[in-house]
Write a protein that holds these residues in place. Sequence first.
Motif, mmCIF file in Angstrom:
data_model
loop_
_atom_site.group_PDB
_atom_site.id
_atom_site.type_symbol
_atom_site.label_atom_id
_atom_site.label_comp_id
_atom_site.label_asym_id
_atom_site.label_seq_id
_atom_site.Cartn_x
_atom_site.Cartn_y
_atom_site.Cartn_z
ATOM 1 N N SER A 82 -87.460 24.674 -48.816
ATOM 2 C CA SER A 82 -86.173 23.969 -48.833
ATOM 3 C C SER A 82 -85.052 24.887 -49.305
ATOM 4 N N SER A 83 -85.328 25.705 -50.309
ATOM 5 C CA SER A 83 -84.324 26.642 -50.808
ATOM 6 C C SER A 83 -83.957 27.659 -49.735
ATOM 7 N N ALA A 84 -84.963 28.152 -49.010
ATOM 8 C CA ALA A 84 -84.707 29.119 -47.945
ATOM 9 C C ALA A 84 -83.869 28.495 -46.830
ATOM 10 N N LEU A 85 -84.183 27.255 -46.475
ATOM 11 C CA LEU A 85 -83.413 26.570 -45.433
ATOM 12 C C LEU A 85 -81.984 26.301 -45.889
ATOM 13 N N ALA A 86 -81.815 25.904 -47.150
ATOM 14 C CA ALA A 86 -80.481 25.596 -47.664
ATOM 15 C C ALA A 86 -79.579 26.830 -47.633
ATOM 16 N N LEU A 87 -80.171 28.012 -47.788
ATOM 17 C CA LEU A 87 -79.387 29.249 -47.735
ATOM 18 C C LEU A 87 -78.812 29.507 -46.345
ATOM 19 N N LEU A 88 -79.346 28.820 -45.337
ATOM 20 C CA LEU A 88 -78.870 28.979 -43.964
ATOM 21 C C LEU A 88 -77.732 28.009 -43.628
ATOM 22 N N ALA A 89 -77.311 27.217 -44.600
ATOM 23 C CA ALA A 89 -76.339 26.162 -44.332
ATOM 24 C C ALA A 89 -75.048 26.696 -43.707
ATOM 25 N N LEU A 90 -74.557 27.825 -44.196
ATOM 26 C CA LEU A 90 -73.301 28.349 -43.667
ATOM 27 C C LEU A 90 -73.413 28.776 -42.211
ATOM 28 N N SER A 91 -74.639 29.019 -41.753
ATOM 29 C CA SER A 91 -74.849 29.419 -40.362
ATOM 30 C C SER A 91 -75.058 28.235 -39.431
ATOM 31 N N TYR A 92 -75.418 27.075 -39.989
ATOM 32 C CA TYR A 92 -75.745 25.925 -39.147
ATOM 33 C C TYR A 92 -74.859 24.713 -39.382
ATOM 34 N N ILE A 93 -74.185 24.648 -40.530
ATOM 35 C CA ILE A 93 -73.315 23.514 -40.842
ATOM 36 C C ILE A 93 -71.903 24.044 -40.979
ATOM 37 N N MET A 94 -71.059 23.790 -39.981
ATOM 38 C CA MET A 94 -69.733 24.399 -40.002
ATOM 39 C C MET A 94 -68.720 23.562 -39.226
ATOM 40 N N MET A 95 -67.505 23.559 -39.745
ATOM 41 C CA MET A 95 -66.375 22.962 -39.051
ATOM 42 C C MET A 95 -65.917 23.934 -37.952
ATOM 43 N N PRO A 96 -65.040 23.478 -37.034
ATOM 44 C CA PRO A 96 -64.533 24.385 -35.996
ATOM 45 C C PRO A 96 -63.934 25.646 -36.613
ATOM 46 N N ARG A 97 -64.239 26.801 -36.019
ATOM 47 C CA ARG A 97 -63.872 28.083 -36.623
ATOM 48 C C ARG A 97 -62.637 28.725 -36.010
ATOM 49 N N ASN A 98 -62.152 28.219 -34.902
ATOM 50 C CA ASN A 98 -60.981 28.818 -34.264
ATOM 51 C C ASN A 98 -60.289 27.764 -33.396
ATOM 52 N N GLU A 99 -59.170 28.141 -32.798
ATOM 53 C CA GLU A 99 -58.383 27.184 -32.017
ATOM 54 C C GLU A 99 -59.162 26.636 -30.828
ATOM 55 N N ASN A 100 -59.967 27.476 -30.204
ATOM 56 C CA ASN A 100 -60.753 27.015 -29.053
ATOM 57 C C ASN A 100 -61.757 25.948 -29.459
ATOM 58 N N GLU A 101 -62.414 26.156 -30.603
ATOM 59 C CA GLU A 101 -63.401 25.176 -31.066
ATOM 60 C C GLU A 101 -62.713 23.887 -31.510
ATOM 61 N N VAL A 102 -61.546 24.012 -32.148
ATOM 62 C CA VAL A 102 -60.776 22.826 -32.527
ATOM 63 C C VAL A 102 -60.397 22.027 -31.284
ATOM 64 N N SER A 103 -59.910 22.714 -30.276
ATOM 65 C CA SER A 103 -59.510 22.055 -29.027
ATOM 66 C C SER A 103 -60.695 21.369 -28.363
ATOM 67 N N PHE A 104 -61.855 22.036 -28.388
ATOM 68 C CA PHE A 104 -63.054 21.466 -27.773
ATOM 69 C C PHE A 104 -63.481 20.189 -28.495
ATOM 70 N N LYS A 105 -63.436 20.190 -29.840
ATOM 71 C CA LYS A 105 -63.798 18.995 -30.606
ATOM 72 C C LYS A 105 -62.827 17.853 -30.310
ATOM 73 N N ARG A 106 -61.550 18.181 -30.199
ATOM 74 C CA ARG A 106 -60.561 17.145 -29.901
ATOM 75 C C ARG A 106 -60.841 16.487 -28.549
ATOM 76 N N ILE A 107 -61.192 17.298 -27.574
ATOM 77 C CA ILE A 107 -61.484 16.753 -26.244
ATOM 78 C C ILE A 107 -62.714 15.854 -26.300
ATOM 79 N N GLN A 108 -63.756 16.302 -27.012
ATOM 80 C CA GLN A 108 -64.981 15.514 -27.124
ATOM 81 C C GLN A 108 -64.690 14.146 -27.747
ATOM 82 N N PHE A 109 -63.931 14.124 -28.828
ATOM 83 C CA PHE A 109 -63.636 12.856 -29.490
ATOM 84 C C PHE A 109 -62.674 12.010 -28.658
ATOM 85 N N TYR A 110 -61.703 12.642 -28.016
ATOM 86 C CA TYR A 110 -60.772 11.878 -27.182
ATOM 87 C C TYR A 110 -61.506 11.171 -26.051
ATOM 88 N N ASN A 111 -62.529 11.809 -25.521
ATOM 89 C CA ASN A 111 -63.289 11.217 -24.422
ATOM 90 C C ASN A 111 -64.085 9.991 -24.858
#
Length: 277
Positions: A29-58
């Motif tokens: 569990s400790s080893a997996l938790a250390l991977l959180a920053l690689s697997y649990i993340m908010m949009p990292r740039n404008e393209n990803e923000v735009s993509f999330k907005r489109i997904q939710f708008y749909n």
Amino acid sequence: MQQEVFLITIGDYMHVSKSSASNIIKKVSSALALLALSYIMMPRNENEVSFKRIQFYNKASLPRVIGSLDCTHIKIQSPGKNNAELFRNQKGYFSINVQTVSSTDLKIMDLVARWPGSTHDQTIFDHSNLKRRLENGEFGNSLLVADSGYVNTQHIITPLLTPGNEVEQLYNESVTRTKNPVERQYGVSKRRFTVLALGLQLKLETAQTVIVAVGVLHNIAIDKREQEPPLDQEVNLANIIYVEDTEVDPPDHNINNAREILLNEYFPASVRERREI
């Protein structure tokens, strides 16, 4: 008791003692938790923000939304010591109140698993790094959709408790449908990892680590397109999965919050378009 039986069963299967099985689970569990920053993340740039907005708008034609925000209680054993009662939630059991933000595909984009069960959802958000990132403009003028336990701001929108006209009803319908991913995410993750529904009989720090580790595994399962787990017929998870703290709509101190802007500018036009169809 159920968790002890689980450890004994795993230990027997792997030909190790219960204590060894417990230590292995803690290390993994400790080893997996250390991977959180690689697997649990908010949009990292404008393209990803735009993509999330489109997904939710749909989902329900709600603009600017990039995530669905909520909290859920994970049952734990009493942590003991002087602050134990802080972990007793309003339903009477000890818990960690876990905040997550979900995407439309039910991935966890943000996770906070360190607050006692008696803590209000709004308090967790107010002290979160996520709030700071939103206010600093990291995601532009993007929104998170939440339930009525949260305060409406420039970045958080919630439903109206008593919609009084067609515009407000359309807004509420859109918000409800858009918020659905985080509720589904809790249901899927608690069925996939039933320890989240049945409770963690672990030391507090280990329980927090397991919650983060399970968040990583949940996202990996979605990346790998694992089939959603079916409803468990033997274990009734309904009350634990879906019954959350009852909240009330807090007062809005800022008339320029995002909800008011949408109600005054966006949804009246949507109602006119609906009437013309």
